[in-house]
Scaffold this active site. Structure first.
Site, PDB file in Angstrom:
ATOM      1  N   ALA A  20       0.683  -1.352   0.074  1.00 53.62           N
ATOM      2  CA  ALA A  20       0.212  -0.018  -0.003  1.00 53.62           C
ATOM      3  C   ALA A  20       0.750   1.357   0.088  1.00 53.62           C
ATOM      4  CB  ALA A  20      -1.053   0.030   1.188  1.00 53.62           C
ATOM      5  N   ALA A  21       2.212   1.139   0.582  1.00 51.22           N
ATOM      6  CA  ALA A  21       3.067   2.333   0.579  1.00 51.22           C
ATOM      7  C   ALA A  21       3.827   2.624  -0.831  1.00 51.22           C
ATOM      8  CB  ALA A  21       3.783   2.388   1.615  1.00 51.22           C
ATOM      9  N   MET A  71       2.692   1.872  -6.961  1.00 53.90           N
ATOM     10  CA  MET A  71       1.162   1.451  -7.406  1.00 53.90           C
ATOM     11  C   MET A  71       0.300   1.344  -6.305  1.00 53.90           C
ATOM     12  SD  MET A  71       0.559   1.232 -10.716  1.00 53.90           S
ATOM     13  CE  MET A  71      -1.013   0.372 -10.366  1.00 53.90           C
ATOM     14  N   SER A  99      -1.879  -9.805 -14.865  1.00 50.46           N
ATOM     15  CA  SER A  99      -1.472  -9.414 -16.162  1.00 50.46           C
ATOM     16  C   SER A  99      -0.407  -8.429 -15.951  1.00 50.46           C
ATOM     17  CB  SER A  99      -2.544  -8.552 -16.747  1.00 50.46           C
ATOM     18  OG  SER A  99      -2.249  -7.937 -18.009  1.00 50.46           O
ATOM     19  N   HIS A 137      11.431   2.752 -18.923  1.00 46.83           N
ATOM     20  CA  HIS A 137      10.632   2.652 -17.725  1.00 46.83           C
ATOM     21  C   HIS A 137      11.748   3.572 -16.633  1.00 46.83           C
ATOM     22  CE1 HIS A 137       7.901  -0.458 -18.758  1.00 46.83           C
ATOM     23  NE2 HIS A 137       7.283  -0.251 -17.953  1.00 46.83           N
ATOM     24  N   LYS A 151      12.875   1.078 -11.472  1.00 40.05           N
ATOM     25  CA  LYS A 151      12.243  -0.266 -11.793  1.00 40.05           C
ATOM     26  C   LYS A 151      13.274  -1.547 -11.662  1.00 40.05           C
ATOM     27  CE  LYS A 151       9.505  -2.979 -15.289  1.00 40.05           C
ATOM     28  NZ  LYS A 151       8.744  -3.312 -14.212  1.00 40.05           N
ATOM     29  N   GLY A 194       7.195  -6.397 -17.838  1.00 40.98           N
ATOM     30  CA  GLY A 194       6.205  -7.401 -17.879  1.00 40.98           C
ATOM     31  C   GLY A 194       5.570  -7.133 -19.094  1.00 40.98           C
ATOM     32  N   THR A 195       5.191  -5.881 -19.580  1.00 40.07           N
ATOM     33  CA  THR A 195       4.533  -5.576 -20.611  1.00 40.07           C
ATOM     34  C   THR A 195       5.342  -6.035 -21.933  1.00 40.07           C
ATOM     35  OG1 THR A 195       3.521  -3.798 -19.457  1.00 40.07           O
ATOM     36  CG2 THR A 195       3.425  -3.587 -21.888  1.00 40.07           C
TER      37      THR A 195
HETATM   38  P1  NAD Z   1       7.244  -0.254  -5.507  1.00 39.56           P
HETATM   39  O1  NAD Z   1       8.481  -0.679  -4.983  1.00 39.56           O
HETATM   40  O2  NAD Z   1       7.048   1.295  -5.542  1.00 39.56           O
HETATM   41  O3  NAD Z   1       5.957  -0.780  -4.408  1.00 39.56           O
HETATM   42  C1  NAD Z   1       5.995  -2.179  -4.000  1.00 39.56           C
HETATM   43  C2  NAD Z   1       5.745  -2.356  -2.617  1.00 39.56           C
HETATM   44  O4  NAD Z   1       5.225  -3.669  -2.159  1.00 39.56           O
HETATM   45  C3  NAD Z   1       6.429  -1.588  -1.783  1.00 39.56           C
HETATM   46  O5  NAD Z   1       5.961  -0.630  -0.898  1.00 39.56           O
HETATM   47  C4  NAD Z   1       7.045  -2.744  -0.805  1.00 39.56           C
HETATM   48  O6  NAD Z   1       7.381  -2.435   0.455  1.00 39.56           O
HETATM   49  C5  NAD Z   1       5.818  -3.605  -0.927  1.00 39.56           C
HETATM   50  N1  NAD Z   1       6.114  -4.880  -0.525  1.00 39.56           N
HETATM   51  C6  NAD Z   1       7.128  -5.833  -0.792  1.00 39.56           C
HETATM   52  N2  NAD Z   1       6.901  -6.906   0.094  1.00 39.56           N
HETATM   53  C7  NAD Z   1       6.004  -6.913   0.501  1.00 39.56           C
HETATM   54  C8  NAD Z   1       5.123  -7.857   1.285  1.00 39.56           C
HETATM   55  N3  NAD Z   1       5.799  -8.962   1.437  1.00 39.56           N
HETATM   56  N4  NAD Z   1       3.851  -7.633   1.984  1.00 39.56           N
HETATM   57  C9  NAD Z   1       3.388  -6.253   1.717  1.00 39.56           C
HETATM   58  N5  NAD Z   1       3.922  -5.496   1.060  1.00 39.56           N
HETATM   59  C10 NAD Z   1       5.116  -5.726   0.418  1.00 39.56           C
HETATM   60  O7  NAD Z   1       6.829  -0.858  -6.870  1.00 39.56           O
HETATM   61  P2  NAD Z   1       5.688  -0.430  -7.856  1.00 39.56           P
HETATM   62  O8  NAD Z   1       6.445   0.622  -8.955  1.00 39.56           O
HETATM   63  O9  NAD Z   1       4.665   0.016  -7.370  1.00 39.56           O
HETATM   64  O10 NAD Z   1       5.530  -1.657  -8.596  1.00 39.56           O
HETATM   65  C11 NAD Z   1       5.130  -2.946  -8.130  1.00 39.56           C
HETATM   66  C12 NAD Z   1       5.162  -3.974  -9.046  1.00 39.56           C
HETATM   67  O11 NAD Z   1       4.000  -3.759  -9.821  1.00 39.56           O
HETATM   68  C13 NAD Z   1       6.370  -4.116  -9.820  1.00 39.56           C
HETATM   69  O12 NAD Z   1       6.683  -5.686 -10.208  1.00 39.56           O
HETATM   70  C14 NAD Z   1       5.955  -3.502 -11.207  1.00 39.56           C
HETATM   71  O13 NAD Z   1       6.832  -4.121 -12.411  1.00 39.56           O
HETATM   72  C15 NAD Z   1       4.446  -3.966 -11.238  1.00 39.56           C
HETATM   73  N6  NAD Z   1       3.625  -2.948 -12.482  1.00 39.56           N
HETATM   74  C16 NAD Z   1       2.619  -3.822 -12.937  1.00 39.56           C
HETATM   75  C17 NAD Z   1       1.709  -2.813 -13.731  1.00 39.56           C
HETATM   76  C18 NAD Z   1       0.756  -3.569 -14.406  1.00 39.56           C
HETATM   77  O14 NAD Z   1      -0.329  -2.941 -14.978  1.00 39.56           O
HETATM   78  N7  NAD Z   1       0.705  -4.805 -14.298  1.00 39.56           N
HETATM   79  C19 NAD Z   1       1.838  -1.487 -13.761  1.00 39.56           C
HETATM   80  C20 NAD Z   1       2.847  -0.966 -12.939  1.00 39.56           C
HETATM   81  C21 NAD Z   1       3.747  -1.832 -12.108  1.00 39.56           C
END
Ligand code: NAD
Length: 275
Positions: free
Chosen positions: A16-17, A20, A129, A163, A167, A173-174
């Site tokens: 949540a922090a 995304m 996805s 990106h 990242k 993934g896309t």
């Molecule tokens: P980010 O590092 O900003 O956020 C990930 C969060 O997950 C962090 O706050 C981290 O502390 C938390 N986390 C890690 N392990 C955890 C656990 N065990 N329990 C709870 N929280 C935990 O990264 P982001 O940019 O938000 O991206 C997150 C993922 O989403 C990446 O894999 C990214 O490639 C993917 N992503 C996918 C899409 C899509 O459309 N599918 C779009 C954007 C990003």
């Protein structure tokens, strides 16, 4: 509409922090039919105990961020998960036990990670996805068509992505989702026909391979181009993500769509009716 669907869907945002995670909290605040009932972060996160809405900039929503997923999963209808592969596998197990929808946007999963998620989907309704946006999923359909129409003997396929500097996985993934679409159009497997990096004296390009190139820098949300390069002409199919909100809105749409569906592993193409 069933009685279940008439009730607002209660969602837990894990991670949540994160970038995304916060975007999801903001998106849910604007979408009718869904509300945040839980927010989870990794143990040791400095944001544990903070209100998830306050952290995301939408004002207090009465949902403190916790590092204990089980009690919040027990009172939720679905989980939105953009975290890490290890965390998503753990959450898939909990979501299956709680019999709630699990939307996974996490990228960088290995073949073993994907197998673990597929196993969880025997008991859970999972939508996974590498990209949750309408635009990229439509692009995947177009790439599949283009790859089928333009033969491997005449057109080489290269996928270029850029990106932001933070990242952690590559190719994105896309990019892999678009590569899968191209491979499907060509009726080949991506794993055996992709070139993920090139360096040094590589020799000439192998006919029929699908190449990837990765750029990282600045604050780019996500740029992807699929280039079909022939002799004397080139077709480029591109998508530019300008705002993470497109992924967040797609994830909420996926959760609402998956509610009440039987267990299985679904994709965003299923959600959008593009399968
Ligand atoms: P980010 O590092 O900003 O956020 C990930 C969060 O997950 C962090 O706050 C981290 O502390 C938390 N986390 C890690 N392990 C955890 C656990 N065990 N329990 C709870 N929280 C935990 O990264 P982001 O940019 O938000 O991206 C997150 C993922 O989403 C990446 O894999 C990214 O490639 C993917 N992503 C996918 C899409 C899509 O459309 N599918 C779009 C954007 C990003």
């Amino acid at each position: 509409m069933s009685e279940e669907q008439a009730r607002e869907m209660g969602l837990v945002v894990v991670g949540a922090a994160g970038r995304m995670g916060q975007t999801l909290i903001r998106a849910i605040a604007t979408i009718a039919g869904a509300r945040v009932v839980g927010a989870v972060e990794r143990a040791g996160s400095p944001d544990i105990g903070k209100d998830a809405g306050t952290l995301a900039g939408v004002g207090e929503i009465g949902v403190p961020i916790t590092d204990d997923p089980l009690p919040v999963f027990a009172r939720a209808d679905g989980v939105l998960d953009f975290t890490t592969p290890a965390a998503s596998i753990e959450f898939a197990g909990y979501a299956a036990q709680a019999r709630i929808v699990h939307v996974i946007g996490t990228t960088g999963c290995s073949a073993a990670d994907d197998a673990a998620i597929a196993a969880a989907a025997r008991h859970a309704t999972i939508v996974k996805s590498g990209n949750m946006s309408l635009g990229v999923n439509l692009l995947a359909v177009l790439v599949e068509q283009a790859a089928a129409a333009l033969s491997a003997d005449d057109f080489d396929i290269e996928i270029l992505e850029m990106h932001h500097r933070n990242k952690v996985d590559a190719p994105s993934g896309t990019a892999l989702l678009l590569g899968e679409a191209a491979a499907k159009g060509r009726e080949i497997g991506l794993r055996d026909n992709s070139v993920r990096v090139r360096d040094g004296h590589t020799g000439a390009r192998q006919t029929g391979s699908i190449g990837f190139a990765t750029l990282r820098g600045g604050s780019v949300v996500g740029d992807h181009s699929v280039i079909l390069a022939g002799t004397g002409e080139r077709v480029t199919l591109s998508h530019h993500a300008e705002d993470r909100a497109i992924f967040a809105r797609g994830a909420v749409k996926a959760a609402l769509w998956a509610r009440g569906k039987k267990p299985g592993l679904y994709s965003m193409r299923d959600v959008l009716g593009l399968a």
